[in-house]
Design a protein around this motif. Structure first.
Motif, mmCIF file in Angstrom:
data_model
loop_
_atom_site.group_PDB
_atom_site.id
_atom_site.type_symbol
_atom_site.label_atom_id
_atom_site.label_comp_id
_atom_site.label_asym_id
_atom_site.label_seq_id
_atom_site.Cartn_x
_atom_site.Cartn_y
_atom_site.Cartn_z
ATOM 1 N N ALA A 158 0.826 -1.216 0.000
ATOM 2 C CA ALA A 158 0.000 0.000 0.000
ATOM 3 C C ALA A 158 0.855 1.259 0.000
ATOM 4 O O ALA A 158 0.357 2.345 -0.301
ATOM 5 C CB ALA A 158 -0.935 0.005 1.200
ATOM 6 N N GLU A 159 2.127 1.139 0.328
ATOM 7 C CA GLU A 159 3.010 2.310 0.300
ATOM 8 C C GLU A 159 3.680 2.484 -1.062
ATOM 9 O O GLU A 159 4.574 3.328 -1.220
ATOM 10 C CB GLU A 159 4.028 2.224 1.435
ATOM 11 C CG GLU A 159 3.364 2.470 2.784
ATOM 12 C CD GLU A 159 4.298 2.226 3.946
ATOM 13 O OE1 GLU A 159 5.134 3.071 4.249
ATOM 14 O OE2 GLU A 159 4.184 1.131 4.552
ATOM 15 N N GLY A 160 3.228 1.688 -2.031
ATOM 16 C CA GLY A 160 3.542 1.914 -3.437
ATOM 17 C C GLY A 160 5.014 1.838 -3.811
ATOM 18 O O GLY A 160 5.820 1.216 -3.124
ATOM 19 N N GLU A 161 5.325 2.494 -4.931
ATOM 20 C CA GLU A 161 6.688 2.470 -5.478
ATOM 21 C C GLU A 161 7.679 3.094 -4.501
ATOM 22 O O GLU A 161 8.812 2.645 -4.378
ATOM 23 C CB GLU A 161 6.741 3.243 -6.810
ATOM 24 C CG GLU A 161 6.039 2.536 -7.962
ATOM 25 C CD GLU A 161 6.629 1.167 -8.269
ATOM 26 O OE1 GLU A 161 7.861 1.036 -8.411
ATOM 27 O OE2 GLU A 161 5.845 0.204 -8.335
ATOM 28 N N GLU A 162 7.214 4.148 -3.818
ATOM 29 C CA GLU A 162 8.113 4.820 -2.873
ATOM 30 C C GLU A 162 8.493 3.855 -1.737
ATOM 31 O O GLU A 162 9.655 3.779 -1.322
ATOM 32 C CB GLU A 162 7.414 6.061 -2.325
ATOM 33 C CG GLU A 162 8.371 6.982 -1.623
ATOM 34 C CD GLU A 162 7.640 8.072 -0.829
ATOM 35 O OE1 GLU A 162 6.458 8.365 -1.128
ATOM 36 O OE2 GLU A 162 8.276 8.590 0.115
ATOM 37 N N GLY A 163 7.496 3.105 -1.267
ATOM 38 C CA GLY A 163 7.757 2.132 -0.207
ATOM 39 C C GLY A 163 8.703 1.038 -0.690
ATOM 40 O O GLY A 163 9.624 0.627 0.033
ATOM 41 N N LEU A 164 8.493 0.578 -1.907
ATOM 42 C CA LEU A 164 9.367 -0.471 -2.463
ATOM 43 C C LEU A 164 10.806 0.045 -2.531
ATOM 44 O O LEU A 164 11.753 -0.647 -2.158
ATOM 45 C CB LEU A 164 8.863 -0.900 -3.848
ATOM 46 C CG LEU A 164 9.712 -1.953 -4.562
ATOM 47 C CD1 LEU A 164 9.739 -3.271 -3.794
ATOM 48 C CD2 LEU A 164 9.186 -2.200 -5.987
ATOM 49 N N ARG A 165 10.938 1.264 -3.015
ATOM 50 C CA ARG A 165 12.284 1.859 -3.129
ATOM 51 C C ARG A 165 12.925 1.957 -1.738
ATOM 52 O O ARG A 165 14.084 1.598 -1.540
ATOM 53 C CB ARG A 165 12.121 3.225 -3.806
ATOM 54 C CG ARG A 165 13.329 4.056 -4.145
ATOM 55 C CD ARG A 165 14.596 3.369 -4.638
ATOM 56 N NE ARG A 165 14.432 2.439 -5.752
ATOM 57 C CZ ARG A 165 15.269 1.431 -6.015
ATOM 58 N NH1 ARG A 165 16.319 1.208 -5.255
ATOM 59 N NH2 ARG A 165 15.051 0.633 -7.025
ATOM 60 N N LYS A 166 12.122 2.393 -0.750
ATOM 61 C CA LYS A 166 12.682 2.501 0.617
ATOM 62 C C LYS A 166 13.126 1.130 1.122
ATOM 63 O O LYS A 166 14.193 0.991 1.723
ATOM 64 C CB LYS A 166 11.634 3.071 1.571
ATOM 65 C CG LYS A 166 11.417 4.567 1.438
ATOM 66 C CD LYS A 166 10.423 4.995 2.519
ATOM 67 C CE LYS A 166 10.048 6.448 2.372
ATOM 68 N NZ LYS A 166 8.814 6.791 3.099
ATOM 69 N N ASN A 167 12.299 0.101 0.893
ATOM 70 C CA ASN A 167 12.669 -1.258 1.320
ATOM 71 C C ASN A 167 14.011 -1.665 0.710
ATOM 72 O O ASN A 167 14.884 -2.215 1.386
ATOM 73 C CB ASN A 167 11.603 -2.263 0.877
ATOM 74 C CG ASN A 167 10.350 -2.214 1.745
ATOM 75 O OD1 ASN A 167 10.417 -1.832 2.906
ATOM 76 N ND2 ASN A 167 9.209 -2.600 1.178
ATOM 77 N N LEU A 168 14.142 -1.408 -0.603
ATOM 78 C CA LEU A 168 15.359 -1.831 -1.296
ATOM 79 C C LEU A 168 16.561 -0.998 -0.843
ATOM 80 O O LEU A 168 17.678 -1.525 -0.708
ATOM 81 C CB LEU A 168 15.157 -1.721 -2.812
ATOM 82 C CG LEU A 168 14.139 -2.732 -3.367
ATOM 83 C CD1 LEU A 168 13.720 -2.375 -4.786
ATOM 84 C CD2 LEU A 168 14.686 -4.164 -3.322
ATOM 85 N N ASP A 169 16.321 0.283 -0.551
ATOM 86 C CA ASP A 169 17.435 1.125 -0.082
ATOM 87 C C ASP A 169 17.968 0.640 1.271
ATOM 88 O O ASP A 169 19.180 0.619 1.501
ATOM 89 C CB ASP A 169 16.974 2.590 0.061
ATOM 90 C CG ASP A 169 16.850 3.270 -1.300
ATOM 91 O OD1 ASP A 169 17.304 2.689 -2.305
ATOM 92 O OD2 ASP A 169 16.264 4.372 -1.348
ATOM 93 N N ILE A 170 17.033 0.259 2.152
ATOM 94 C CA ILE A 170 17.468 -0.236 3.487
ATOM 95 C C ILE A 170 18.331 -1.484 3.309
ATOM 96 O O ILE A 170 19.392 -1.642 3.918
ATOM 97 C CB ILE A 170 16.239 -0.543 4.381
ATOM 98 C CG1 ILE A 170 15.465 0.737 4.688
ATOM 99 C CG2 ILE A 170 16.650 -1.261 5.665
ATOM 100 C CD1 ILE A 170 14.092 0.524 5.318
ATOM 101 N N LEU A 171 17.861 -2.354 2.426
ATOM 102 C CA LEU A 171 18.594 -3.603 2.180
ATOM 103 C C LEU A 171 19.971 -3.326 1.557
ATOM 104 O O LEU A 171 20.985 -3.909 1.949
ATOM 105 C CB LEU A 171 17.735 -4.473 1.256
ATOM 106 C CG LEU A 171 18.152 -5.901 1.050
ATOM 107 C CD1 LEU A 171 18.290 -6.642 2.364
ATOM 108 C CD2 LEU A 171 17.103 -6.605 0.163
ATOM 109 N N ASN A 172 19.958 -2.415 0.606
ATOM 110 C CA ASN A 172 21.207 -2.079 -0.072
ATOM 111 C C ASN A 172 22.220 -1.493 0.917
ATOM 112 O O ASN A 172 23.401 -1.855 0.920
ATOM 113 C CB ASN A 172 20.900 -1.075 -1.190
ATOM 114 C CG ASN A 172 22.058 -0.973 -2.137
ATOM 115 O OD1 ASN A 172 22.668 -1.979 -2.484
ATOM 116 N ND2 ASN A 172 22.396 0.249 -2.524
ATOM 117 N N ASP A 173 21.702 -0.608 1.771
ATOM 118 C CA ASP A 173 22.563 0.013 2.768
ATOM 119 C C ASP A 173 23.170 -1.065 3.672
ATOM 120 O O ASP A 173 24.365 -1.056 3.984
ATOM 121 C CB ASP A 173 21.688 0.995 3.565
ATOM 122 C CG ASP A 173 22.473 1.692 4.628
ATOM 123 O OD1 ASP A 173 23.522 2.249 4.292
ATOM 124 O OD2 ASP A 173 22.047 1.662 5.809
#
Ligand SMILES: C[C@H](O)[C@H](O)CC(=O)C(=O)O
Ligand SMILES: [Mg+2]
Length: 393
Positions: free
Chosen positions: A185-200
């Motif tokens: 429900a948090e859309g593309e922005e949420g997906l990007r945030k999830n991936l950024d946390i993982l990448n970090d």
């Protein structure tokens, strides 16, 4: 040798950590904007306590034998579970021989089929079952793992679940699993945030350390497919855990087909009994099953679940559960490592998973643990934790 019978079963409840490890106060990584099936409702996104993840609290079951030996166990379930033990299950336990665990399990399960099968009722049965194993092993003056066929390796090896796999790596764990923070429900922005946390986190831990993502039933097949493909290809994510609601066996089967080769799909902490796990195995839903011994039916049922998984070539890496898992995992060839749930709020140090409820609860040191040979599960109830007994029979 005359075998004692069970004189009394007692069910207690307690608040604040313990068996219900989500029942935490104040700020804690385990309740910090974690994606859940309720994340589609903005009001319930920031904290799982807002939708009631901790309403149940901890159940403590004690079983006392005619010779005075007392076994006990803790799990999730609180007051409704205490009612089920005292008002329904006690009749199958009291008067039974302490060796007759299989018979007691069958009677508890069959007699509750009309309102049980999974969830709270099977949590409750699990709590009674674990207390019975503790009692039998204490009476025999042996650790539970000896009763399960004996250890197949010298020590346990752990990955850590928490918000800081980078710290878990320094503490000697073989991997780190983080909770996903944003749902579909948090859309593309949420997906990007999830991936950024993982990448970090991947940048912090380097390329070879295992990183896993726990999705706590929050996703759908499409989102989980996108997430696991990008996360595997770009960040080397080892597994995507519990991406979908537990009843969606069809979704899991599809997700496993969609997942990139080499990436693992895992699930099962909210599944119960041999029949539930047979669905996951027969439908080829996952690469690793993760039963929680305090929720899936106890050790008596986990033996059966693990045999099914073994025959299907699937690993069993139980969810949390501290000593109740450790005594099992050490005895199984298809459970090569275990989970350690970091219950420190940050978490920058190792504290016992069921803290503060148990005394002598062992913790991994350098990501490893040798089990001692204390009788039963080798733990005691902390007398400073205030137990109450809401029902009697
Ligand atoms: C971190 C997860 O959301 C959950 O609280 C624990 C869990 O599912 C696991 O340890 O696995
Ligand atoms: Mg999980």
């Amino acid at each position: 040798m005359s075998v004692p019978t069970i004189r009394e079963v007692r069910a207690f409840v307690v608040r604040g950590g313990g068996g219900d490890y989500h029942d935490q106060q104040g700020s804690h990584w385990i309740d910090d904007h974690i994606a859940t099936p309720m994340s589609k409702y903005p009001n319930y996104r920031q904290s799982r306590r807002t939708f009631g993840i901790n309403v149940l609290g901890t159940l403590v079951v004690e079983v006392e034998a005619s010779d005075g030996t007392v076994g006990f166990a803790v799990t999730t379930g609180g007051e409704p579970a205490a009612w089920i033990v005292e008002k329904h299950l006690a009749r199958f336990i009291e008067g039974a021989k302490i060796t007759d665990i299989e018979l007691m399990w069958d009677q508890m399960y069959r007699s509750t089929l009309y309102y049980g099968r999974k969830g709270l009722v099977v949590n409750t049965i699990s709590g009674v079952d674990l207390a019975l194993w503790d009692l039998l092993a204490k009476w025999r003056k042996e650790p539970v793992y000896n009763l399960l066929g004996g250890a197949v390796r010298d020590e346990l090896q752990f990955y850590a679940t928490g918000a800081r796999p980078d710290l878990a790596k320094e503490m000697g764990f073989i991997g780190g699993k983080m909770a996903l923070h944003h749902g579909p429900a948090e859309g593309e922005e949420g997906l990007r945030k999830n991936l950024d946390i993982l990448n970090d986190m991947r940048n912090k831990v380097g390329k070879d350390f295992w990183l896993m993502q726990d999705c706590w039933m929050a996703l759908d097949v499409e989102y989980a497919t996108r997430f696991s493909n990008i996360a595997w290809n770009e960040m080397g994510l080892k597994w995507t855990e519990e991406a979908l609601p537990p009843d969606d066996y069809w979704g899991y089967a599809q997700l496993k087909k969609n997942a990139p080769k080499g990436h693992l799909i895992t699930t099962g902490e909210h599944e119960a009994t041999r029949w539930g796990f047979k669905m996951l195995l027969d439908m080829e839903c996952c690469d690793i099953i993760q039963p929680d011994v305090g929720w899936c039916g106890g050790i008596t049922e986990l033996i059966k679940i693990t045999a099914l998984a073994d025959a299907a070539g699937v690993l069993v890496v139980p969810h949390g559960s501290s000593v109740y898992s450790y005594h099992f995992v050490i005895t199984r060839h298809n459970s090569p490592f275990a989970e350690f749930l970091m219950m420190h709020p940050v978490p920058d140090q190792v504290v016992p998973m069921f803290t503060p409820l148990l005394l002598d609860e062992p913790v991994p040191v350098n990501g490893r643990l040798k089990l001692d040979d204390k009788p039963g599960f080798g733990v005691r109830l902390n007398p400073e934790c205030k137990l109450s007994r809401p029902y009697t029979h």
